[in-house]
Design a protein around this motif. Structure first.
Motif, PDB file in Angstrom:
ATOM      1  N   ASP A 185       0.858  -1.185   0.000  1.00 38.22           N
ATOM      2  CA  ASP A 185       0.000   0.000   0.000  1.00 38.22           C
ATOM      3  C   ASP A 185       0.899   1.242   0.000  1.00 38.22           C
ATOM      4  O   ASP A 185       1.527   1.566   1.004  1.00 38.22           O
ATOM      5  CB  ASP A 185      -0.899  -0.026   1.239  1.00 38.22           C
ATOM      6  CG  ASP A 185      -1.860   1.157   1.302  1.00 38.22           C
ATOM      7  OD1 ASP A 185      -1.624   2.156   0.603  1.00 38.22           O
ATOM      8  OD2 ASP A 185      -2.835   1.074   2.067  1.00 38.22           O
ATOM      9  N   ARG A 186       0.940   1.956  -1.125  1.00 37.17           N
ATOM     10  CA  ARG A 186       1.817   3.116  -1.252  1.00 37.17           C
ATOM     11  C   ARG A 186       1.471   4.212  -0.252  1.00 37.17           C
ATOM     12  O   ARG A 186       2.348   4.914   0.251  1.00 37.17           O
ATOM     13  CB  ARG A 186       1.718   3.665  -2.688  1.00 37.17           C
ATOM     14  CG  ARG A 186       2.303   2.747  -3.748  1.00 37.17           C
ATOM     15  CD  ARG A 186       3.812   2.770  -3.711  1.00 37.17           C
ATOM     16  NE  ARG A 186       4.410   1.954  -4.769  1.00 37.17           N
ATOM     17  CZ  ARG A 186       5.703   1.840  -4.975  1.00 37.17           C
ATOM     18  NH1 ARG A 186       6.549   2.503  -4.195  1.00 37.17           N
ATOM     19  NH2 ARG A 186       6.174   1.069  -5.930  1.00 37.17           N
ATOM     20  N   LEU A 187       0.186   4.359   0.023  1.00 32.09           N
ATOM     21  CA  LEU A 187      -0.224   5.391   0.984  1.00 32.09           C
ATOM     22  C   LEU A 187       0.318   5.071   2.379  1.00 32.09           C
ATOM     23  O   LEU A 187       0.769   5.959   3.105  1.00 32.09           O
ATOM     24  CB  LEU A 187      -1.755   5.512   1.018  1.00 32.09           C
ATOM     25  CG  LEU A 187      -2.414   6.090  -0.235  1.00 32.09           C
ATOM     26  CD1 LEU A 187      -3.930   6.091  -0.084  1.00 32.09           C
ATOM     27  CD2 LEU A 187      -1.905   7.507  -0.500  1.00 32.09           C
ATOM     28  N   MET A 188       0.265   3.784   2.744  1.00 30.76           N
ATOM     29  CA  MET A 188       0.790   3.375   4.051  1.00 30.76           C
ATOM     30  C   MET A 188       2.297   3.589   4.109  1.00 30.76           C
ATOM     31  O   MET A 188       2.835   4.061   5.115  1.00 30.76           O
ATOM     32  CB  MET A 188       0.458   1.911   4.326  1.00 30.76           C
ATOM     33  CG  MET A 188       0.978   1.381   5.655  1.00 30.76           C
ATOM     34  SD  MET A 188       0.367   2.302   7.099  1.00 30.76           S
ATOM     35  CE  MET A 188      -1.374   1.816   7.072  1.00 30.76           C
ATOM     36  N   LEU A 189       2.993   3.252   3.023  1.00 24.34           N
ATOM     37  CA  LEU A 189       4.438   3.469   2.981  1.00 24.34           C
ATOM     38  C   LEU A 189       4.770   4.949   3.198  1.00 24.34           C
ATOM     39  O   LEU A 189       5.653   5.278   3.975  1.00 24.34           O
ATOM     40  CB  LEU A 189       5.013   3.023   1.633  1.00 24.34           C
ATOM     41  CG  LEU A 189       5.220   1.531   1.389  1.00 24.34           C
ATOM     42  CD1 LEU A 189       5.854   1.319   0.021  1.00 24.34           C
ATOM     43  CD2 LEU A 189       6.074   0.891   2.469  1.00 24.34           C
ATOM     44  N   GLY A 190       4.035   5.803   2.514  1.00 20.74           N
ATOM     45  CA  GLY A 190       4.291   7.232   2.640  1.00 20.74           C
ATOM     46  C   GLY A 190       4.000   7.746   4.037  1.00 20.74           C
ATOM     47  O   GLY A 190       4.769   8.542   4.590  1.00 20.74           O
ATOM     48  N   ALA A 191       2.890   7.283   4.621  1.00 19.80           N
ATOM     49  CA  ALA A 191       2.503   7.741   5.953  1.00 19.80           C
ATOM     50  C   ALA A 191       3.518   7.305   7.004  1.00 19.80           C
ATOM     51  O   ALA A 191       3.906   8.097   7.878  1.00 19.80           O
ATOM     52  CB  ALA A 191       1.115   7.206   6.301  1.00 19.80           C
ATOM     53  N   LEU A 192       3.963   6.054   6.917  1.00 13.22           N
ATOM     54  CA  LEU A 192       4.922   5.555   7.900  1.00 13.22           C
ATOM     55  C   LEU A 192       6.296   6.216   7.719  1.00 13.22           C
ATOM     56  O   LEU A 192       6.982   6.517   8.696  1.00 13.22           O
ATOM     57  CB  LEU A 192       5.043   4.035   7.804  1.00 13.22           C
ATOM     58  CG  LEU A 192       3.834   3.248   8.314  1.00 13.22           C
ATOM     59  CD1 LEU A 192       4.033   1.759   8.079  1.00 13.22           C
ATOM     60  CD2 LEU A 192       3.594   3.519   9.797  1.00 13.22           C
ATOM     61  N   SER A 193       6.683   6.446   6.491  1.00 15.53           N
ATOM     62  CA  SER A 193       7.951   7.124   6.237  1.00 15.53           C
ATOM     63  C   SER A 193       7.928   8.516   6.854  1.00 15.53           C
ATOM     64  O   SER A 193       8.890   8.930   7.529  1.00 15.53           O
ATOM     65  CB  SER A 193       8.205   7.212   4.730  1.00 15.53           C
ATOM     66  OG  SER A 193       9.409   7.897   4.468  1.00 15.53           O
TER      67      SER A 193
END
Length: 223
Positions: free
Chosen positions: A25-33
């Motif tokens: 999930d790209r959105l999750m990757l961005g949020a966690l980063s």
């Protein structure tokens, strides 16, 4: 999202450390980063487990935030592969499904935490900072053990023998009688081995011997 605070000081958790995040999930990757960078943690993100396995892992305190359900290689599959490769990185699993059986399997296989989406940012920060501290302790232990093994390897056969005796509780005169050399000679060997092992006291030498598994292997009594 409120003010986020790490469970340890940011410097302690962030100094030369990396959080790896794997999620399709790209959105999750961005949020966690963004979350981890906000508390000054190093971050590397990957959309597949295969991509992560192709990445060189520097010898730094690290942890893995891993989505349990991914195409091709699942989080559990990656956990098993890392175990096979001897990579002991702490793993925090995340899932949107709340699958209890998966959670149990992951924890039994050594995962340090399991968070269900949607999780609170503070929950993730707490889990990651604890995991990084755990990995830092593990690496420190491994470094200490490696150094002790190298120091022990520098001892002569006689010094190793005497180390086994003195850390088992024998006095110098008892060691001398046991191996048939003079007490002054035992003292010389003992002084040399203590210096080589960097031991500040007999108690510390005993602790080192226990960690290395050094024993009086003669099988004789210590009378």
């Amino acid at each position: 999202m409120g003010q986020i605070s790490p469970t340890t000081s940011p410097a302690a958790a962030a100094e030369e450390s990396i959080v790896y995040v794997i999620d399709d999930d790209r959105l999750m990757l961005g949020a966690l980063s963004t979350l981890f960078r906000s508390i000054e943690l190093g971050v590397r993100t990957f959309s597949t487990a295969t991509e992560f396995l192709q990445h060189a892992l520097p010898a730094l305190p690290s942890c893995l935030v891993l989505d349990i359900r991914m195409p091709r290689m699942s989080g559990l599959d990656l956990q098993a592969e890392l175990g096979r490769l001897g990579i002991n990185m702490p793993i925090i699993f995340i899932t949107g499904h709340g699958d209890i059986s998966m959670s149990v399997s992951a924890m039994k296989a050594g995962a340090v935490d399991f968070l269900t989406k949607p999780f609170r940012d503070q929950e993730m920060v707490d889990a990651v900072t604890a995991a990084l501290q755990r990995d830092l302790r593990r690496r420190s232990e491994e470094k200490f053990h490696s150094e002790m093994q190298a120091r022990f390897a520098s001892l002569t056969r006689r010094e190793r023998q005497i180390m086994g005796f003195v850390t088992s509780g024998l006095m110098n005169k008892q060691v001398a009688a046991r191996i048939g050399i003079s007490e002054p000679t035992v003292k010389i060997h003992r002084g040399n081995l203590v210096r080589k092992m960097h031991a500040r006291s007999l108690a510390e030498l005993v602790l080192i011997a226990e960690r290395l598994g050094v024993r009086d292997t003669t099988g004789s009594s210590h009378d």
